[in-house]
Design an enzyme around this catalytic site. Sequence first.
Site, PDB file in Angstrom:
ATOM      1  N   HIS A  29      -0.723   6.425   6.044  1.00  0.00           N
ATOM      2  CA  HIS A  29      -0.166   6.085   4.735  1.00  0.00           C
ATOM      3  C   HIS A  29       0.249   7.360   4.009  1.00  0.00           C
ATOM      4  O   HIS A  29      -0.179   8.462   4.364  1.00  0.00           O
ATOM      5  CB  HIS A  29      -1.195   5.328   3.887  1.00  0.00           C
ATOM      6  CG  HIS A  29      -1.254   3.866   4.181  1.00  0.00           C
ATOM      7  ND1 HIS A  29      -1.796   3.373   5.339  1.00  0.00           N
ATOM      8  CD2 HIS A  29      -0.816   2.776   3.467  1.00  0.00           C
ATOM      9  CE1 HIS A  29      -1.716   2.043   5.329  1.00  0.00           C
ATOM     10  NE2 HIS A  29      -1.107   1.662   4.207  1.00  0.00           N
ATOM     11  N   SER A  89       0.805  -1.225   0.000  1.00  0.00           N
ATOM     12  CA  SER A  89       0.000   0.000   0.000  1.00  0.00           C
ATOM     13  C   SER A  89       0.835   1.271   0.000  1.00  0.00           C
ATOM     14  O   SER A  89       0.359   2.319  -0.460  1.00  0.00           O
ATOM     15  CB  SER A  89      -0.941   0.011   1.206  1.00  0.00           C
ATOM     16  OG  SER A  89      -0.228  -0.168   2.413  1.00  0.00           O
TER      17      SER A  89
END
Length: 296
Positions: A276, A47
């Site tokens: 993230h 990711s």
Amino acid sequence: MRQPCSRRTRARLAVMAMLIATVAVQAAGPAAAAPPPGVSYVALGDSYTAAPLVQPVDPAAPPGCLRSAANYPHLLAAWYQAASFADASCSGAKTDDFFVPQVTPGGANPPQLDSVASTTQYVTVQVGGNDIGFAEIATNCITLLPLGTPCQNRYNPGGVDQISARIEQARPKVDAVLKAIKAKAPAAKVFQVGYPSILPENGFGCWPTMPYAPADVPYLVAKTKELNAMVAQVAAANGVTFVDTYTPSLGHDACSLPLRRWIEPVIPVAPAYPVHPNLAGEFGMGIAVAAAVNAS
């Protein structure tokens, strides 16, 4: 008659102008010593490569991969005018998913190594975080009160560090991935991309923005460094170039101001998945990779 801009609109336009200026400077950087246009490039990863929720979405990706068309592989492909480009990255990917299909909501992502061919000239790979349980650790270490060391109590009871053990268990798996890439594309230049800084290296974090106990922050920082060190060692053993994204990301962690951070906090402000990279983070990692490519 033309209506004057509202204060909110002016603020948005100012932010957009700043981002455009930043992007223009960064995008120009790799061109100076870039490989000749027309290369074949394959991107593999989890990711942190896929950049979930960073807009726009990659229409070629299975929906469950949450892959962005503005992640650093897409930026690199544009900067280097790649004639052939495949981005196989997928959110949640582990090393096993390089060899077998990764089942995601909305469809399976083919084995990532299927994208690598004997004619591939450049490969970037970023993997290892999910093998040690990144999402689980990030969730389990959250605390409602900034007291004590709940994360260390959970993962390092009695001085037996479970995260360190997981990092060592991931070592042969990362090694197998790099060996497989080299076997499929012997002439390719391979770049193992490390992970950026998530929490500030110095200090006590920023609870509750990043809801981790101040006394646990140095421990979590040390685990990120330990993962990067392992990945760098495996890369070196396989003749692969390690790309340090941690050093250039210092001061751009999730505790930084919104326009400075590369990593979004637990409750994101910019479009990105919690904990993230945002668009700036993908650009930053892309610049780091480009510098390594140019140096090679």
